[in-house]
Design an enzyme around this catalytic site. Structure first.
Site, PDB file in Angstrom:
ATOM      1  N   ASP A 121       5.847   2.017   6.606  1.00  0.00           N
ATOM      2  CA  ASP A 121       4.570   1.316   6.485  1.00  0.00           C
ATOM      3  C   ASP A 121       3.720   2.126   5.507  1.00  0.00           C
ATOM      4  O   ASP A 121       3.104   3.093   5.907  1.00  0.00           O
ATOM      5  CB  ASP A 121       3.910   1.202   7.861  1.00  0.00           C
ATOM      6  CG  ASP A 121       2.525   0.564   7.805  1.00  0.00           C
ATOM      7  OD1 ASP A 121       2.182  -0.004   6.762  1.00  0.00           O
ATOM      8  OD2 ASP A 121       1.799   0.658   8.813  1.00  0.00           O
ATOM      9  N   GLU A 173      -5.136   1.765   2.611  1.00  0.00           N
ATOM     10  CA  GLU A 173      -5.009   0.580   3.458  1.00  0.00           C
ATOM     11  C   GLU A 173      -5.199   0.939   4.918  1.00  0.00           C
ATOM     12  O   GLU A 173      -5.822   0.219   5.688  1.00  0.00           O
ATOM     13  CB  GLU A 173      -3.630  -0.063   3.242  1.00  0.00           C
ATOM     14  CG  GLU A 173      -3.495  -1.449   3.861  1.00  0.00           C
ATOM     15  CD  GLU A 173      -2.923  -1.458   5.288  1.00  0.00           C
ATOM     16  OE1 GLU A 173      -2.792  -2.545   5.847  1.00  0.00           O
ATOM     17  OE2 GLU A 173      -2.614  -0.378   5.852  1.00  0.00           O
ATOM     18  N   GLU A 174      -4.660   2.108   5.303  1.00  0.00           N
ATOM     19  CA  GLU A 174      -4.659   2.504   6.713  1.00  0.00           C
ATOM     20  C   GLU A 174      -6.041   2.866   7.243  1.00  0.00           C
ATOM     21  O   GLU A 174      -6.221   3.066   8.430  1.00  0.00           O
ATOM     22  CB  GLU A 174      -3.699   3.692   6.931  1.00  0.00           C
ATOM     23  CG  GLU A 174      -2.237   3.398   6.627  1.00  0.00           C
ATOM     24  CD  GLU A 174      -1.603   2.382   7.582  1.00  0.00           C
ATOM     25  OE1 GLU A 174      -2.294   1.927   8.519  1.00  0.00           O
ATOM     26  OE2 GLU A 174      -0.437   2.039   7.372  1.00  0.00           O
ATOM     27  N   HIS A 213       0.820  -1.214   0.000  1.00  0.00           N
ATOM     28  CA  HIS A 213       0.000   0.000   0.000  1.00  0.00           C
ATOM     29  C   HIS A 213       0.852   1.262   0.000  1.00  0.00           C
ATOM     30  O   HIS A 213       1.921   1.313   0.601  1.00  0.00           O
ATOM     31  CB  HIS A 213      -1.033  -0.005   1.124  1.00  0.00           C
ATOM     32  CG  HIS A 213      -0.493   0.065   2.522  1.00  0.00           C
ATOM     33  ND1 HIS A 213      -0.286   1.252   3.167  1.00  0.00           N
ATOM     34  CD2 HIS A 213      -0.158  -0.908   3.401  1.00  0.00           C
ATOM     35  CE1 HIS A 213       0.159   1.000   4.402  1.00  0.00           C
ATOM     36  NE2 HIS A 213       0.255  -0.302   4.558  1.00  0.00           N
ATOM     37  N   HIS A 250       3.712   4.165  12.311  1.00  0.00           N
ATOM     38  CA  HIS A 250       2.621   5.081  12.672  1.00  0.00           C
ATOM     39  C   HIS A 250       3.080   6.183  13.632  1.00  0.00           C
ATOM     40  O   HIS A 250       2.266   6.799  14.305  1.00  0.00           O
ATOM     41  CB  HIS A 250       1.424   4.325  13.265  1.00  0.00           C
ATOM     42  CG  HIS A 250       0.755   3.423  12.263  1.00  0.00           C
ATOM     43  ND1 HIS A 250      -0.599   3.236  12.229  1.00  0.00           N
ATOM     44  CD2 HIS A 250       1.248   2.668  11.245  1.00  0.00           C
ATOM     45  CE1 HIS A 250      -0.906   2.396  11.247  1.00  0.00           C
ATOM     46  NE2 HIS A 250       0.212   2.036  10.635  1.00  0.00           N
TER      47      HIS A 250
END
Lengths: 343, 341
Positions: free
Chosen positions: B167, B195-196, B61, B306
Site C-alpha cells: 500500500d 496519501e496516508e 501513492h 499498514h
C-alpha cells in the site's frame, strides 16, 4: 561477518537445536577438543588438563525460544509457543516455518481500516494469531504439518555498539564457548575444561539435568537490561558490565574469586541478586548428582524472548576474556573435595 | 516483478518520498515520458500521444506508513509518533530503519518474565533502540524529526509477494507497467505523496494536469482470517483486481465500473468488488478535479496493509495491469474519435 551474526542466522528452537548444534560440533572439532554429543543433544568439547585435580564445566544453553505448528486452518497456521513468549509481540512478526521446505511467513494483523471501535484496547486474542505463508491451502498442506517448528525471522544486524537478532538468549553464550574453544586450542591448561552447550533450557533447564562428570560449573546466560517497563531492582545497565550472580544457587567463594580476577584485568562486573532458585541451568548444576559449586555470569540484554533482541557486542568478548583468565588463574582448591582426589 | 520488490523495500514514509520517486523515474527512463515534480514532491509522468485532447490520468501513492522520532532520551532510546494509521499492537519487537543514515533499530518490548498484564502496549510508551547507550551517542546518528519505516525485506513466497509497502507501491508498479506501453492519447501517471496522512499529494498534483478519465490504483485491504467472517474478506487474494464501487470518500464512476466489468468478462480476467467502504482513496480528488472527471479505483488486494509485512498475489498484479490496459484501450479509441489522432 561478525561471528555472533553468523550464529544468530541459524535456528535452535528448544528441542530442535540441530542446525546450530552441528555448527558448534564442527567448531569444537576444529579446535582439537575431544567432542561428544549427548543423547539429548548437548554438544561437549573437552580439553584435558595437566592436573587431574579439578574438572571445570562451562555451560551455555544454545537453544532459543520459538514456536510450533499446532494446526493447519485453511491457508493459515495456528501456532503455540516453545518457551516463554509474550503473545503481544507476535502480530505482524515475521517467521520461518520449517516444513518440507523452509517457508517465510508473517503473523496476520488486521488493517486499521477494518478495526472496530475499541478493538485496539484489547490485545489480539490468541485465536486470531495465525501465520500466513502466502501459500494456498493445498500447497500449505503439502509442505507443512502439525509439529513443524517455527522460528522468528530477523536478519541479524549491528547498530551502534550492539548486535541485534533473534535468540541472542543464549546463543551469545554459545559464542563465548566457541571463543573459549579457540583459546583452548592454543593453550595448555591445568584444570580439565569441559565446554558444554546444552539444549532445552527454555523449556525447563532439561539439557543441563543430564549427568556429566565435573567438579565446578560456570553457567553463562542472558539477563535483563534496564529498559522502559521494567523495575530497577532486577535489571542492569549493560555499560556497567557482566553480571555475577549471588544467591542460593551460587558459590560465594568462587563468585568472589572470579570477581577479583575480572577486576584485576580491568573487566567490569556488577552483582546480580538471584534470591529464588528459578529453573535455569545454574539451579540444575547446583543440585545435580552430589551437588556442585556454581558460578553464574550473565550479559544484560534488551527485549529478551521478543523477535529482535539486542546485546552489547563487547560484553561477549569481555565474558570470554574473563573466563580465559579464570581458567588460568583460578585456584584449584575445592571446598568439598577430599585431599588430592577426583570424584 | 523484481522492480515491485525493490519498490516495496525503498524508504518512503509520508513526507519523505524522494527515494521512491527517484527509483520510479529511473525505471521509466526509457519510456519516452516527460517528468515534472510538484512542490510537495509528487512525480508527474506524462506520455504525449498524437491525439490532442485530454487523456487518462492514473494515480498511485508513493508514501507508506511509518514513524517520526519525537524525543531522544538520556539513555539513548527514542520516542516516536506514528505517521498514518498503524495499529499500536503490531509495534512491539519490530525492526525499523531510521532517517537518511538508514540507522537500524528495534521497537523495544520488556522481557516476558518481567512484563505484567496483557493490555496492549501504548505507542507513546514504546521506544526505539538503536544500539546507543546514551543521549550523545544516539544524537550522533539520529535526530528529532527523522522518519522511520519498518525494516521488512520483500520476497516471493509461492505465487505471492511479501513486503512492507504494497500500500501503495504495488499501485506504483502497476502504473509503471501501463506507462511503459505505447499510447495514442495522452496518458498521465501521477505518483503522489502524503496519501496516508489525508490524501494530500493528489490534491496539488492534479492542478498541473488535465484528463477526461481517471483511475486510482491502490493496494487495498484484505483480511481473510477465519475468526471474523462478518468483516472478512474485504477482498480475497488471487481472485483478481478489486473494483471499488464506493469508498469513504467517493462513489466510483458507474460508467467506468460497467466498462471494467465488461472488459473483464469479455477477456476472462478475474475481478471482484471491494466489499468494505472503509478508507478513502484518491478517486475523490480525481473526480473533483477542475470541472470534474469520471474516475474509479481499481485495487490489488493486500493482506495486512499498514503492518510490518503485507502479502499480495502476483497473478492479481498481472491481472490488474491487464484489466486496466484493456479498459484504457477502449477509452483510447473513444477519445481518438472525439479529439482525432
Amino acid at each position: 561477518m561478525e561471528p555472533l551474526q553468523d550464529i544468530l542466522k541459524k535456528t535452535s528452537v528448544s528441542g530442535h537445536e540441530g542446525e546450530l548444534g552441528s555448527f558448534i560440533m564442527e567448531s569444537f572439532k576444529k579446535c582439537r577438543l575431544k567432542t561428544e554429543t549427548s543423547k539429548c543433544g548437548n554438544i561437549i568439547g573437552v580439553k584435558k588438563g595437566s592436573s587431574d585435580k579439578r574438572k571445570v564445566l562451562i555451560d551455555a544453553h544454545y537453544d532459543q525460544v520459538g514456536l510450533i505448528v499446532k494446526k493447519i486452518d485453511g491457508p493459515f497456521l495456528r501456532i503455540k509457543n516453545i518457551g516463554g513468549i509474550d503473545y503481544r509481540v507476535l502480530p505482524g512478526s515475521e517467521v520461518r516455518v520449517y516444513g518440507k521446505k523452509v517457508l517465510r511467513g508473517i503473523f496476520a494483523a488486521k488493517p486499521p481500516h477494518l478495526l472496530r471501535k475499541g478493538e485496539t484496547d484489547k490485545a489480539i486474542s490468541s485465536d486470531d494469531l495465525l501465520v500466513d505463508t502466502g501459500l494456498d491451502e493445498k500447497e500449505l498442506k503439502d509442505n507443512v504439518s502439525p509439529g513443524d517448528i517455527v522460528a522468528y525471522n530477523v536478519e541479524p544486524f549491528t547498530s551502534g555498539k550492539y548486535t541485534f537478532g533473534s535468540g541472542i538468549d543464549n546463543r551469545a553464550g554459545a559464542l563465548v564457548l566457541l571463543k573459549l574453544a579457540e583459546f583452548l586450542r592454543d593453550h595448555e591448561v591445568r584444570d580439565t575444561v569441559v565446554l558444554r552447550t546444552t539444549v532445552m533450557e527454555e523449556t525447563g533447564g532439561r539439557g543441563a539435568a543430564m549427568e556429566e562428570d565435573f567438579d565446578i560449573a560456570v553457567v553463562i546466560d542472558a539477563t535483563f537490561a534496564k529498559q522502559q517497563g521494567t523495575k530497577d531492582d532486577c535489571v542492569f545497565n549493560p555499560d556497567d558490565g557482566i553480571t555475577l550472580s549471588y544467591g542460593p544457587n551460587y558459590s560465594r567463594r568462587l563468585t568472589k574469586e572470579i570477581e577479583e580476577i575480572a577486576k584485576k584485568h580491568g573487566i567490569k562486573t556488577q552483582r546480580e541478586v538471584e534470591e529464588s532458585v528459578r529453573g535455569t541451568n545454574a539451579f540444575r548444576y547446583a543440585v545435580l548428582s552430589g551437588g556442585h559449586e556454581v558460578i553464574g555470569i550473565s550479559y544484560p540484554m534488551y527485549n529478551m524472548h521478543a523477535p529482535c533482541e539486542a546485546v552489547k557486542s563487547s560484553l561477549v568478548d569481555n565474558m570470554a576474556d574473563m573466563l580465559m583468565h579464570f581458567i588460568i588463574e583460578s585456584s584449584d582448591a575445592g571446598r568439598h573435595k577430599t585431599e588430592g582426589g577426583t570424584r | 516483478m523484481k522492480f515491485a520488490l525493490e519498490l516495496s523495500d525503498e524508504f518512503g514514509p509520508s513526507g519523505q518520498e524522494e527515494r521512491v520517486a527517484a527509483l520510479i523515474k529511473k525505471e521509466l527512463s526509457g519510456a519516452s515520458l516527460s517528468f515534472v515534480s510538484d512542490p510537495l514532491g509528487s512525480l508527474i509522468a506524462e506520455k504525449i500521444g498524437r491525439s490532442k485532447g485530454p487523456g487518462i490520468i492514473l494515480s498511485a501513492h508513493m508514501d507508506e506508513v511509518g514513524f517520526m522520532i519525537s524525543h531522544i532520551h538520556e539513555d539513548g532510546t527514542l520516542s516516536f509518533r506514528i505517521i498514518g494509521g498503524i495499529d499500536k499492537r503490531v509495534l512491539p519487537g519490530k525492526t525499523v530503519v531510521i532517517g537518511d543514515g538508514r540507522v537500524k533499530g528495534v521497537i523495544m518490548v520488556p522481557p516476558v518474565h518481567l512484563s505484567k498484564g496483557d493490555d496492549p502496549y501504548e505507542a507513546e510508551d514504546l521506544r526505539m533502540f538503536i544500539g546507543a547507550g546514551c543521549l550523545e551517542e544516539a544524537s550522533e546518528r539520529v535526530g528529532v524529526g527523522d522518519c522511520a519505516v519498518f525494516a521488512t525485506k520483500a520476497c516471493r513466497t509461492g505465487e505471492r509477494l511479501m513486503g512492507k509497502a504494497w500500500d501503495d507501491r504495488i499501485g506504483c508498479f502497476v502504473l509503471t507497467e501501463i506507462l511503459k506501453k505505447n499510447w495514442d492519447i495522452n496518458i498521465t501517471g501521477i505518483f503522489t505523496v502524503q496519501e496516508e496522512v489525508g490524501l494530500r499529494g493528489i490534491q496539488t498534483a492534479l492542478h498541473h494536469v488535465k484528463g477526461e478519465f481517471g483511475f486510482a490504483v491502490e493496494g487495498t485491504t484484505s483480511y481473510e482470517i477465519p475468526a471474523e467472517p462478518e468483516v472478512s474478506p474485504s477482498t480475497w487474494l488471487s481472485k483478481g483486481p478489486a473494483i471499488t464501487a464506493m469508498d469513504r470518500a467517493s462513489i466510483g464512476s458507474p460508467s467506468l465500473k460497467k466498462l471494467l466489468e465488461e472488459v473483464a468478462k469479455k477477456g476472462n480476467i478475474p475481478f471482484q468488488y471491494k466489499k468494505t467502504a472503509t478508507g478513502g482513496t484518491e478517486t475523490k480528488f480525481l473526480q473533483q478535479n477542475r470541472t470534474g472527471m469520471q474516475a474509479i479505483c481499481l485495487s490489488v488486494p493486500v493482506r495486512y496493509i499498514h503492518s510490518p509485512a503485507g502479502i499480495c498475489s502476483e497473478d492479481d498484479v498481472k491481472n490488474t495491469v491487464l484489466l486496466l490496459e484493456k479498459t484504457m484501450r477502449l477509452l483510447e479509441a473513444k477519445l481518438k474519435k472525439v479529439y482525432g489522432g
